[in-house]
Design an enzyme around this catalytic site. Structure first.
Site, PDB file in Angstrom:
ATOM      1  N   ASP A 449       0.846  -1.180   0.000  1.00 31.45           N
ATOM      2  CA  ASP A 449       0.000   0.000   0.000  1.00 31.45           C
ATOM      3  C   ASP A 449       0.891   1.243   0.000  1.00 31.45           C
ATOM      4  OD1 ASP A 449      -2.337   1.580   0.266  1.00 31.45           O
ATOM      5  OD2 ASP A 449      -2.024   1.684   2.427  1.00 31.45           O
ATOM      6  N   LYS A 624      -9.825  16.942 -12.355  1.00 35.14           N
ATOM      7  CA  LYS A 624      -8.470  17.116 -11.808  1.00 35.14           C
ATOM      8  C   LYS A 624      -8.205  18.563 -11.370  1.00 35.14           C
ATOM      9  CE  LYS A 624      -6.268  13.332 -14.361  1.00 35.14           C
ATOM     10  NZ  LYS A 624      -7.525  12.771 -14.890  1.00 35.14           N
ATOM     11  N   LYS A 643      -7.387  25.873  -8.862  1.00 31.71           N
ATOM     12  CA  LYS A 643      -6.106  25.170  -8.778  1.00 31.71           C
ATOM     13  C   LYS A 643      -6.331  23.721  -9.186  1.00 31.71           C
ATOM     14  CE  LYS A 643      -6.494  23.780  -3.927  1.00 31.71           C
ATOM     15  NZ  LYS A 643      -5.960  23.917  -2.562  1.00 31.71           N
ATOM     16  N   THR A 752      -2.640   1.386  -4.611  1.00 37.83           N
ATOM     17  CA  THR A 752      -3.119   2.511  -3.816  1.00 37.83           C
ATOM     18  C   THR A 752      -4.477   2.970  -4.328  1.00 37.83           C
ATOM     19  OG1 THR A 752      -2.647   4.789  -3.154  1.00 37.83           O
ATOM     20  CG2 THR A 752      -1.825   4.092  -5.300  1.00 37.83           C
ATOM     21  N   ASP A 754      -5.161   6.148  -4.285  1.00 36.20           N
ATOM     22  CA  ASP A 754      -4.953   7.530  -4.720  1.00 36.20           C
ATOM     23  C   ASP A 754      -5.077   7.663  -6.226  1.00 36.20           C
ATOM     24  OD1 ASP A 754      -4.729   8.745  -2.340  1.00 36.20           O
ATOM     25  OD2 ASP A 754      -2.550   8.828  -2.291  1.00 36.20           O
TER      26      ASP A 754
END
Length: 1141
Positions: A449, A624, A643, A752, A754
């Site tokens: 992980d 994103k 951003k 992961t 993410d």
């Protein structure tokens, strides 16, 4: 979430029936749903069926001659399907038995049908069905299943089952060979040791479960200032139904009691304190914060330790008092539990590869036993009752299969576990499964992980780039100085610094300035605008602790808070955003307050600036980027800040010539980059946008697309303010540990949850992927043709890391899994295994386990999974060896794993040192125990051959028991202390680990070598005793047995590579026990009272003749082996001996 949780008041039966009819009508009219076009999609895929004639290219030759993307090459190898008797012998019998057992279990324990349920608030007694307890249970057995379960686990191995049959055969008089205890005592000892070990492990699991289930929680019966939840059975999706109004009734007497987490029932109102784990699945009803918001962490679900904003059910949040929850007589109607990432299946018992290999060797020994017995009966000429003689020979040679093999290995594994936990270099390590420590020495794939395992999940601001100037950690004081001066000297900022009231004259001033021609801004002005944009563009909320010792009601909770800077903490859905806000605080611009409608910033001079939040555009994996529209209360200026990732922002900001280059530079440093931009809006522009935005959100068709289109109308020619770089701090010594594992030949895959950019960034910063190494991002595909092209494109690349999204393994989407894993599963896994590193992002727990399973099935190599969160449990349990890190995300991973460590760097020593020693020692111990049984069986065969193939035992009674226990047990078991290289050498040269993965320490080659040694030594010992003691034939038992014991002690000394003082003690202790027993067990040293009636002459064994002849036999049996070992080490030394020298 608040809009999706329905609460229902008590209604009449007629009203309930009418509501049910409306619900049924609504669902029946909903249309075909998302699966309506499924057939068309498959038809498109079927059009590419001609690709069967154009299989995926898996070699290089085709590319040298043809530039086409398709190549006709042989298909992947297909395993020939076994049929008939061949299938039954090669494992079909096991499949049939397993299927029958599964069928019986399913019949006896039918799974309860899951259905929708009604949960009453605060009234568990009203539940219509009985729910299981809210307790954690990691135990394998209960009081009734412990003994049957342990016996089943032992006798499913061929070795123990064989000896059970042999021992039972001694109750038949015609088959009886010796005393009953000769067979039942070793078997009973083995079972006793196994049961004791399992009982200890089970008791430890019980203690761990008891600790988790005994955590105390407050059950609501009184008005408190903490938010409450209602427990639900299982993980459920809540139906999206409208909420009806209900009457309120005040309850005068309320209370609060402490309950264990295991005693929480469905429907209880539970008070969850700050920083307390949520004990079960819950519905968020109320909080002490006025707006009903609360930050929670989902680290046990998806591994993310960042805070996520949740809002309570609006109707319960609006109640005047907390006690009114009992007055509303409401209930929650919940849909039946659904399969999602919150669900995990149970544990299973692991069996190490070494145990399976020894089990195969045991079957080979049984085959040799049967062949030898048949040969003996054949040489007898099948005279008399030959079938009875055959069975007696099977019993005589039964020591070919050593019953002490399992108990020695189990005791050795327990010793390895104790050594691991006592290693001072890896403190806090816990061995939770004592059956597979040698697996640590056979690993080929390590699946890890990211969050909390490789990283600390603590973000630190490292770099601010403005295009012409860059600021790092050593120049942050300059930024602080610029910000301070800007708010003191800038004329426009003086207006900001006035009182918090609105100054109407400032609005025309700002408008007139915004319309003036653009001029080149100073560095100080650019820094100020960048810092202000970072301080405003986020979803961070400052949180203040309550004053110590103060406990107030919900309504007065805010009055009890301490708003000092020292008492402020930040909570957000991303640790990156918290790092950015903390950085703006460090340079002088502090976020002091925020709610759903406004936020306040404090300047270095102490002035408070208020901004009204007009719109918020949260971050999504598709866009994103995130944005926010704010209005400055003091100037009425409206600004749109945004951003996001450079790939998304590069087309939005104005033209520049530095963004792409600097993003690449920061990425190579392992920093996570964000591009910050802004756009100033006039009041007319914003009103026009708000009108179109509201209309798009009310659209029935294509609402998402229309809303995105309206937002994108603002994302044009935005002013680029700055580029930020944030570092996710790695765990201590992650880089050298990963390098050590790679040098050891272990391939590392990072799995992961993410997003792709974050995972790639961490892979580079941790040196999982070297900075000079290419990265191939496997793009999503929608049909078989695209998959074919993408795999061929990937095949062309050499020595590159692979980055693939978890969506590629999700069977419910029309992505890579429906294409690649359906048609090219073998090719995809084979190509991925050739990569030096693989990164899988956006992986759910189920997908992580799926990846582990794919690796195990296609490579047949040993896999290890390591993680620290509850979302890693399924991956840990799917691997051959599971390692859990006990960290910020709790203990669920460490409790479910085979081994628990406190830091990732400890895995290096765990594998290189303890993994190596455990495997080497178990291999030597197992083969020596088999040698001990083979040599005595060889002597029995020689003895029976000399005496006309008579089925008469050579050694009886206690001699057979003592041979495998007190005479040789201690020296043989002392092999668990042996080591071929020192720990420092194993860590310094991790390349030594590569030899272990080849399995050369325990193979059919080494097994045959030990068989030949046993035959040679058994023949020498028996024939030597018969030749040298022809005149004293009655002493042949004493002579041969004494030489046998000496030979075994010398062979242990020959096997040992590094001496330990306990080994010396074990050698002399066993020899002393044998010498002492000669005086007490002389009746056993004859050839048998029935056959010859001879007994041991104590005076004879003290003569010089006896001693030198026994010594001669022993030397002849051992000296050649010592010479061969010496020559081998000189002529062909092993790799570790070269390093040691």
């Amino acid at each position: 979430m608040a809009d999706q949780i329905p609460l229902y008041p008590v209604r009449s039966a007629a009203a309930a029936a009418a509501a049910s009819q409306r619900r049924a009508a609504y669902y029946s009219a909903a249309g075909p749903g998302p699966g309506a076009d499924r057939r068309g999609r498959y038809q498109l895929e079927d059009e590419s069926a001609h690709l069967d004639e154009m299989p995926l290219m898996m070699s290089e030759e085709g590319f040298e001659n043809d530039e086409s993307d398709y190549h006709t090459l042989p298909r992947a190898r297909l395993t020939r399907r076994k049929r008939g008797l061949e299938w039954f012998v090669c494992g079909g019998w096991k499949f049939l038995c397993t299927s029958c057992c599964d069928w019986l279990i399913n019949v006896c324990q039918r799974k309860k049908e899951l259905k929708a349920r009604t949960v009453w608030l605060g009234c568990p007694e009203k539940c219509e069905e009985k729910h299981p307890r809210n307790s954690i249970k990691n135990q394998k057995y209960n009081v009734f299943t412990f003994i049957p379960g342990v016996l089943y686990e032992q006798f499913k191995f061929f070795l123990n089952l064989y000896f059970l049959v042999v021992s039972c055969s001694q109750f038949v008089p015609a088959l009886k060979i010796g005393y009953l205890y000769t067979y039942w005592a070793p078997l009973g000892f083995v079972l006793a040791v196994t049961i004791a070990r399992e009982a200890i492990d089970e008791f430890r699991r019980f203690q761990r479960d008891k600790e988790m289930n005994s955590q105390l929680y407050s059950k609501l019966t009184v008005r408190v200032s903490i938010y409450t939840c209602i427990g639900l059975y299982k993980v459920a999706m809540v139906c999206s139904m409208s909420l009806l109004n209900f009457p309120l009734k005040r309850i005068k007497s309320l209370g609060k009691v402490q309950v264990k987490s295991s005693d929480i029932q469905v429907g209880d109102l539970i008070i969850v304190e700050k920083n307390q784990r949520i004990p079960s699945d819950m519905v968020f009803l109320r909080t002490s914060e006025k707006a009903g918001s609360c930050f929670i962490r989902t680290d046990q679900l998806d591994g993310e330790t960042d805070w996520k904003l949740k809002v309570a059910v609006s109707c319960t949040q609006r109640l005047p008092a907390l006690g009114d929850l009992f007055s509303i007589s409401a209930y929650v109607y919940a849909q039946k539990p659904q399969l999602d990432i919150h669900s995990f299946e149970g544990t299973f018992t692991r069996v190490g590869l070494l145990d399976l290999e020894l089990n195969q060797l045991t079957k080979a020994l049984f085959l040799a036993l049967v062949v030898l017995s048949v040969v003996m009966v054949t040489l007898q000429g099948f005279a008399g009752p030959w079938y009875r003689n055959l069975f007696r020979f099977l019993l005589l040679f039964s020591y070919i299969i050593p019953i002490s093999l399992r108990v020695n290995l189990d005791m050795g594994k327990a010793a390895y576990g104790w050594m691991i936990m006592k290693d001072e270099n890896i403190p806090g390590t816990v061995v939770r499964t004592s059956t597979i420590p040698e697996e640590l020495g056979r690993l080929v794939y390590l699946l890890t992980d990211k969050t909390g395992t490789l990283t600390q999940n603590e973000m630190v601001f490292k770099r601010l780039h403005l295009g012409t100037v860059s600021y790092g950690t050593d120049t942050m004081d300059e930024i602080q100085s610029h910000v301070f001066n800007s708010y003191l000297q800038h004329p426009v900022l003086k207006v900001h610094s006035q009182a918090s009231g609105h100054n109407p004259s400032s609005a025309p001033l700002r408008r007139s300035q915004s319309s003036t021609p653009k001029v080149k801004k100073s560095v100080s002005s650019r820094i100020h605008e960048a810092v202000k944009a970072i301080a405003l563009c986020h979803n961070v909320t400052p949180v203040y602790e309550a004053r110590a010792g103060v406990t107030g009601e919900t309504e007065f909770a805010e009055a009890d808070q301490d708003f000092s800077d020292e008492n402020r903490t930040y909570q957000a859905s991303s640790p990156d955003e918290v790092a950015l806000v903390r950085w703006t605080e460090s340079v002088g611009l502090t976020l002091v307050s925020r709610d759903l409608a406004s936020m306040q910033l404090k300047t270095p001079s102490g002035q408070v600036l208020t901004y009204c939040i007009l719109q918020m555009f949260p971050f999504t994996s598709e866009s994103k980027r995130m944005g926010i529209i704010v209005r400055d209360e003091s100037t009425a200026e409206i600004t749109f800040y945004m951003k996001g990732a450079d790939v998304a922002m590069s087309t939005i900001v104005q033209y520049n010539d530095w963004l792409e280059e600097e993003c690449g530079n920061m990425a190579r440093e392992g920093l996570r980059t964000l591009v910050v931009a802004k756009r100033t809006l006039t009041e007319e522009q914003y009103q026009d946008f708000e009108s179109r935005y509201s209309q798009a959100k009310l659209s029935i068709h294509d609402r998402t697309l229309k809303v995105a289109a309206v937002v994108e109308s603002l994302e044009r020619e935005m002013e680029l303010l700055c580029l930020t770089g944030v570092e996710d701090q790695l765990q201590a010594d992650v880089r050298p540990t990963l390098e050590m594992l790679r040098n050891a030949g272990i391939k590392i895959w990072m799995l992961t949850g993410d997003k792709l950019e974050t995972a790639t960034c961490i892979a580079k910063s941790s040196h999982l992927v070297s900075r000079t190494q290419d990265i191939h991002i496997f793009r999503p595909v929608t049909n078989r043709g695209e998959a074919h092209l993408e795999l061929n494109a990937f095949r062309r690349k050499h020595d590159c890391a692979l980055v693939i999204s978890g969506d590629s393994l999700e069977s419910s989407h029309n992505t890579v899994s429906q294409v690649c894993l359906r048609y090219y599963e073998h090719e995809l896994v084979e190509l991925a295994c050739q990569c030096p590193a693989v990164v899988c992002c956006r992986c759910s727990p189920t997908q992580k386990a799926h990846i582990v399973t794919l690796l195990r099935q296609h490579t047949r190599k040993r896999t290890c999974a390591i993680g620290d969160g509850g979302n890693d449990v399924s991956m840990i349990q799917a691997a051959d060896c599971g390692i859990g890190i006990e960290g910020k995300e709790g203990k669920q991973a460490s409790l479910a794993a085979d081994f628990s460590i406190t830091q990732f760097r400890h895995i290096g020593r765990l594998l290189m040192v303890h993994g190596r020693n455990s495997y080497k020692r178990s291999a030597a111990l197992g083969q020596f125990v088999m040698h001990r049984g083979l040599i005595i069986s060889t002597m029995q065969a020689v003895f029976s051959s000399v005496f006309y193939f008579a089925s008469v035992p050579l050694y009886q009674g206690f001699l057979m028991v003592g041979y495998a226990t007190i005479y040789t047990m201690f020296p043989v078991f002392s092999l668990v202390l042996d080591q071929d290289v020192k720990p420092e050498m194993a860590i310094l040269y991790p390349e030594l680990y590569k030899d272990l993965t080849k399995g050369r320490s325990l193979s059919f080659k080494t097994f045959l070598i030990w068989v030949l040694i046993s035959i040679y030594q058994g023949g020498i010992l028996m024939y030597g005793a018969l030749v040298l003691f022809e005149a004293e034939f009655v002493h042949v038992v004493a002579i041969s047995f004494t030489a046998l014991i000496l030979t075994e002690l010398l062979m242990v000394a020959l096997t040992i590579r590094t001496w330990h003082w306990l080994m010396v003690v074990a050698e002399f202790l066993s020899l002393g026990c044998y010498v002492a027993s000669l005086a007490f067990l002389n009746e056993y040293f004859g050839i048998g009272r029935v056959s010859f009636g001879a007994f041991l002459d104590v005076a004879f064994i003290t003569t010089v003749t006896f001693l030198w002849k026994v010594s001669a036999i022993t030397v002849v049996s051992c000296l050649p082996l010592y010479v061969l070992k010496y020559l081998k080490r000189k002529l062909s030394p092993p790799s570790y001996s070269k390093l040691s020298s």
